[in-house]
Design an enzyme around this catalytic site. Structure first.
Site, PDB file in Angstrom:
ATOM      1  N   LEU A  89      -1.370   0.771   3.629  1.00 26.77           N
ATOM      2  CA  LEU A  89      -0.361   0.275   2.120  1.00 26.77           C
ATOM      3  C   LEU A  89      -1.540   0.419   1.202  1.00 26.77           C
ATOM      4  O   LEU A  89      -2.034  -0.834   0.704  1.00 26.77           O
ATOM      5  CB  LEU A  89       0.071  -0.961   2.761  1.00 26.77           C
ATOM      6  CG  LEU A  89       1.820  -0.888   1.611  1.00 26.77           C
ATOM      7  CD1 LEU A  89       2.196   0.378   2.084  1.00 26.77           C
ATOM      8  CD2 LEU A  89       2.442  -2.619   2.129  1.00 26.77           C
ATOM      9  N   ASP A  90      -2.050   1.723  -0.222  1.00 27.31           N
ATOM     10  CA  ASP A  90      -3.016   1.692  -0.938  1.00 27.31           C
ATOM     11  C   ASP A  90      -2.254   0.756  -2.072  1.00 27.31           C
ATOM     12  O   ASP A  90      -0.901   0.714  -2.811  1.00 27.31           O
ATOM     13  CB  ASP A  90      -3.190   3.018  -1.248  1.00 27.31           C
ATOM     14  CG  ASP A  90      -3.520   3.617  -2.647  1.00 27.31           C
ATOM     15  OD1 ASP A  90      -4.874   2.497  -2.436  1.00 27.31           O
ATOM     16  OD2 ASP A  90      -3.342   3.221  -3.790  1.00 27.31           O
ATOM     17  N   GLU A 147      -8.191   2.479   6.652  1.00 31.65           N
ATOM     18  CA  GLU A 147      -8.821   1.297   5.659  1.00 31.65           C
ATOM     19  C   GLU A 147      -8.461  -0.151   6.458  1.00 31.65           C
ATOM     20  O   GLU A 147     -10.025  -0.963   6.203  1.00 31.65           O
ATOM     21  CB  GLU A 147      -8.792   1.839   4.475  1.00 31.65           C
ATOM     22  CG  GLU A 147      -9.018   0.693   3.536  1.00 31.65           C
ATOM     23  CD  GLU A 147      -8.231   0.310   2.549  1.00 31.65           C
ATOM     24  OE1 GLU A 147      -8.380   0.727   1.382  1.00 31.65           O
ATOM     25  OE2 GLU A 147      -7.479  -0.477   2.977  1.00 31.65           O
ATOM     26  N   GLU A 148      -7.589  -0.751   6.680  1.00 30.23           N
ATOM     27  CA  GLU A 148      -7.029  -1.757   6.800  1.00 30.23           C
ATOM     28  C   GLU A 148      -8.207  -2.576   8.739  1.00 30.23           C
ATOM     29  O   GLU A 148      -8.432  -3.398   8.841  1.00 30.23           O
ATOM     30  CB  GLU A 148      -5.562  -2.090   7.098  1.00 30.23           C
ATOM     31  CG  GLU A 148      -4.477  -1.841   6.430  1.00 30.23           C
ATOM     32  CD  GLU A 148      -5.603  -3.351   5.060  1.00 30.23           C
ATOM     33  OE1 GLU A 148      -5.783  -4.004   5.568  1.00 30.23           O
ATOM     34  OE2 GLU A 148      -5.353  -2.936   3.778  1.00 30.23           O
ATOM     35  N   ASP A 160       0.913  -5.633   4.152  1.00 24.29           N
ATOM     36  CA  ASP A 160      -0.152  -4.151   4.304  1.00 24.29           C
ATOM     37  C   ASP A 160      -0.270  -3.757   5.899  1.00 24.29           C
ATOM     38  O   ASP A 160      -1.055  -2.870   6.792  1.00 24.29           O
ATOM     39  CB  ASP A 160      -1.141  -4.350   4.103  1.00 24.29           C
ATOM     40  CG  ASP A 160      -1.510  -5.458   3.442  1.00 24.29           C
ATOM     41  OD1 ASP A 160      -0.938  -6.281   3.762  1.00 24.29           O
ATOM     42  OD2 ASP A 160      -2.922  -6.212   2.868  1.00 24.29           O
ATOM     43  N   GLU A 172      -8.972   7.294   1.220  1.00 31.92           N
ATOM     44  CA  GLU A 172      -8.373   7.235  -0.142  1.00 31.92           C
ATOM     45  C   GLU A 172      -9.218   9.314  -1.048  1.00 31.92           C
ATOM     46  O   GLU A 172      -7.978   9.737  -1.568  1.00 31.92           O
ATOM     47  CB  GLU A 172      -8.999   6.137  -1.171  1.00 31.92           C
ATOM     48  CG  GLU A 172      -8.444   5.003  -1.011  1.00 31.92           C
ATOM     49  CD  GLU A 172      -8.432   3.524  -1.204  1.00 31.92           C
ATOM     50  OE1 GLU A 172      -7.744   2.298  -1.323  1.00 31.92           O
ATOM     51  OE2 GLU A 172     -10.461   3.308  -1.182  1.00 31.92           O
ATOM     52  N   ASP A 221      -5.468   5.128   4.599  1.00 32.58           N
ATOM     53  CA  ASP A 221      -4.901   4.046   3.911  1.00 32.58           C
ATOM     54  C   ASP A 221      -3.420   3.278   4.339  1.00 32.58           C
ATOM     55  O   ASP A 221      -2.259   4.017   3.267  1.00 32.58           O
ATOM     56  CB  ASP A 221      -5.828   3.751   2.608  1.00 32.58           C
ATOM     57  CG  ASP A 221      -5.240   2.582   1.976  1.00 32.58           C
ATOM     58  OD1 ASP A 221      -4.381   2.025   2.143  1.00 32.58           O
ATOM     59  OD2 ASP A 221      -5.745   2.394   0.532  1.00 32.58           O
ATOM     60  N   ASP A 228       8.010 -16.816  14.911  1.00 32.08           N
ATOM     61  CA  ASP A 228       7.249 -15.433  14.852  1.00 32.08           C
ATOM     62  C   ASP A 228       6.764 -15.373  13.918  1.00 32.08           C
ATOM     63  O   ASP A 228       7.415 -15.818  12.346  1.00 32.08           O
ATOM     64  CB  ASP A 228       8.259 -14.100  15.596  1.00 32.08           C
ATOM     65  CG  ASP A 228       9.294 -14.007  15.733  1.00 32.08           C
ATOM     66  OD1 ASP A 228       8.192 -14.816  17.666  1.00 32.08           O
ATOM     67  OD2 ASP A 228      10.316 -14.031  15.718  1.00 32.08           O
TER      68      ASP A 228
HETATM   69  P1  AHG Z   1      -6.326  -1.182  -1.768  1.00 35.12           P
HETATM   70  O1  AHG Z   1      -5.016  -1.499  -1.953  1.00 35.12           O
HETATM   71  O2  AHG Z   1      -5.794   0.260  -0.672  1.00 35.12           O
HETATM   72  O3  AHG Z   1      -7.290  -2.156  -1.325  1.00 35.12           O
HETATM   73  O4  AHG Z   1      -6.540   0.123  -2.684  1.00 35.12           O
HETATM   74  C1  AHG Z   1      -7.147  -0.921  -4.088  1.00 35.12           C
HETATM   75  C2  AHG Z   1      -7.726   0.174  -4.715  1.00 35.12           C
HETATM   76  C3  AHG Z   1      -6.668   1.300  -5.069  1.00 35.12           C
HETATM   77  O5  AHG Z   1      -5.400   1.414  -5.215  1.00 35.12           O
HETATM   78  C4  AHG Z   1      -7.471   0.908  -7.220  1.00 35.12           C
HETATM   79  O6  AHG Z   1      -6.538   1.907  -7.455  1.00 35.12           O
HETATM   80  C5  AHG Z   1      -7.984  -0.092  -7.233  1.00 35.12           C
HETATM   81  O7  AHG Z   1      -8.267  -0.477  -6.305  1.00 35.12           O
HETATM   82  C6  AHG Z   1      -7.611  -0.934  -7.839  1.00 35.12           C
HETATM   83  O8  AHG Z   1      -8.424  -1.660  -8.213  1.00 35.12           O
HETATM   84  P2  AHG Z   1      -9.388  -2.845  -9.271  1.00 35.12           P
HETATM   85  O9  AHG Z   1      -8.391  -4.371  -9.652  1.00 35.12           O
HETATM   86  O10 AHG Z   1     -11.381  -2.931  -9.539  1.00 35.12           O
HETATM   87  O11 AHG Z   1      -9.007  -1.906 -11.171  1.00 35.12           O
HETATM   88 MN    MN Z   2      -6.726   1.903  -1.070  1.00 36.47          MN
HETATM   89 MN    MN Z   3      -5.383  -0.231   1.918  1.00 40.43          MN
END
Ligand code: AHG
Ligand code: MN
Ligand code: MN
Length: 330
Positions: free
Chosen positions: A117-118, A93-94, A70, A273, A115, A64
């Site tokens: 998994l931020d 967002e994904e 994420d 976000e 979102d 699998d």
């Molecule tokens: P995601 O993982 O949902 O794409 O979001 C990432 C975002 C956020 O969580 C964070 O504050 C920012 O990206 C960090 O970005 P930099 O590395 O440019 O600072």
């Molecule tokens: Mn995010």
């Molecule tokens: Mn995300």
């Protein structure tokens, strides 16, 4: 002396009683999100085992695909919400097709954006990540939901929250009656009220920004960073917005991601976000701005819209806005 433990489900039902004309659908939706959060939390907690059981994005021993965390969180949330019966549409967002997902419950009242998994760049290094969600009442009256139902301004959210997978798992949410935080007790599998009626400190000493971008920020944001440095503040930046904003909410301070020369609207998404976190910050007595205007009043024109953002303790956001106005003008 013992005190009564209040579970998330119990709290949701109690607060529903304070909402006029509540039918229980929003409560049920929030409870479903709570359940999805527990499943995601379980998966996040065993993320380190992925390398033992089979690395993500290659096949595992049984042939699998082992999903990236994420994407797994995305699929889990979509399937929980799709089957909840309380929401007619979902946007994540994904999902990069710029189209919301319609559920089989086309007459349901609510739509959810999230979102999954931020802070995903922090997954494989065991640093806090989280799920962020926003709930709106649909605007259309009949038939399937439309894109327009998703493009509402943040002020129209009926509820918002996040789940932080940190040293413990916490769920923080608002239905516009204040902000409450719950910590997952893994031994009983319940989110228990641990942070009642969260109030953000009026001011703070921590600023949170990716300072490596300094030379690419507008002069106003640069001036505010200089102000922070000259005021003896401390800088903290986890790189997961949800974790940086959580710390800001509890300890006070400011989190910001300004526009840059190559990305004038910054990096962070308005609908998934900035709006939900802005609602929580405002409900806790803070401010959330794009530098000039209130985040919650920004008109939404597309699902994946981005915006510069400054949120946190009211005195600090106000100071940032004042300097930006002085230096960059209107
Ligand atoms: P995601 O993982 O949902 O794409 O979001 C990432 C975002 C956020 O969580 C964070 O504050 C920012 O990206 C960090 O970005 P930099 O590395 O440019 O600072
Ligand atoms: Mn995010
Ligand atoms: Mn995300």
């Amino acid at each position: 002396m013992t005190h009564k433990i209040i579970s998330l489900d119990e709290h949701i039902i109690q607060s529903q009683r304070n909402l006029p004309y509540a039918t229980g659908e929003l409560s049920s939706l929030l409870r479903d999100i709570g359940l999805a959060a527990k499943i995601v939390s379980r998966e996040v907690n065993k993320a380190g085992l992925v390398d033992i059981a089979g690395r993500a994005d290659v096949e595992n021993s049984s042939g699998d695909d082992v999903q990236k965390l994420d994407m797994l969180a995305n699929d889990l949330l979509i399937s929980c919400l799709r089957n909840s019966g309380e929401c007619c549409g979902i946007a994540s967002e994904e999902e990069d097709n710029f189209k919301p997902i319609k559920t089989p419950y086309k007459f349901a009242k609510y739509i959810v954006l999230f979102d999954p998994l931020d802070g995903s760049s922090n997954i494989d290094v065991n640093v806090s990540i989280g799920t962020i969600f926003a709930i709106y009442r649909r605007r259309s009256f009949e038939g399937e939901c439309t894109l327009d139902d998703f493009l509402q301004k943040g002020a129209d959210q009926v509820a918002a929250g996040y789940v932080l997978y940190g040293s413990s798992t916490m769920l923080v949410y608002t239905t516009k009656q204040g902000v409450n935080g719950f910590t997952l007790d893994p031994s009983i599998g319940e989110f228990c009220l641990s942070h009642e009626n969260i109030q953000i400190p009026k001011t703070g000493k921590i600023y949170s920004v990716n300072q490596a971008n300094f030379n690419n920020y507008p002069k106003g944001a640069q001036t505010y960073i200089m102000h922070c440095m000259n005021s003896g503040y401390t800088q903290r930046y986890i790189g997961s917005m949800v974790a940086d904003v959580h710390r800001t909410l509890i300890k006070g301070g400011i989190f910001f991601y300004p526009g840059t020369t190559s990305k004038p609207n910054g990096k962070l998404r308005l609908l998934y976000e900035c709006n939900p976190l802005a609602l929580l910050i405002e409900e806790a007595g803070g401010l959330a701005s794009d530098g000039k205007n209130r985040i919650l009043d920004i008109p939404a024109t597309k699902l994946h819209q981005k915006t510069p953002v400054f949120m946190g303790s009211p005195d600090m956001v106000h100071k940032a806005e004042t300097l930006i106005l002085e230096v960059d003008g209107v």
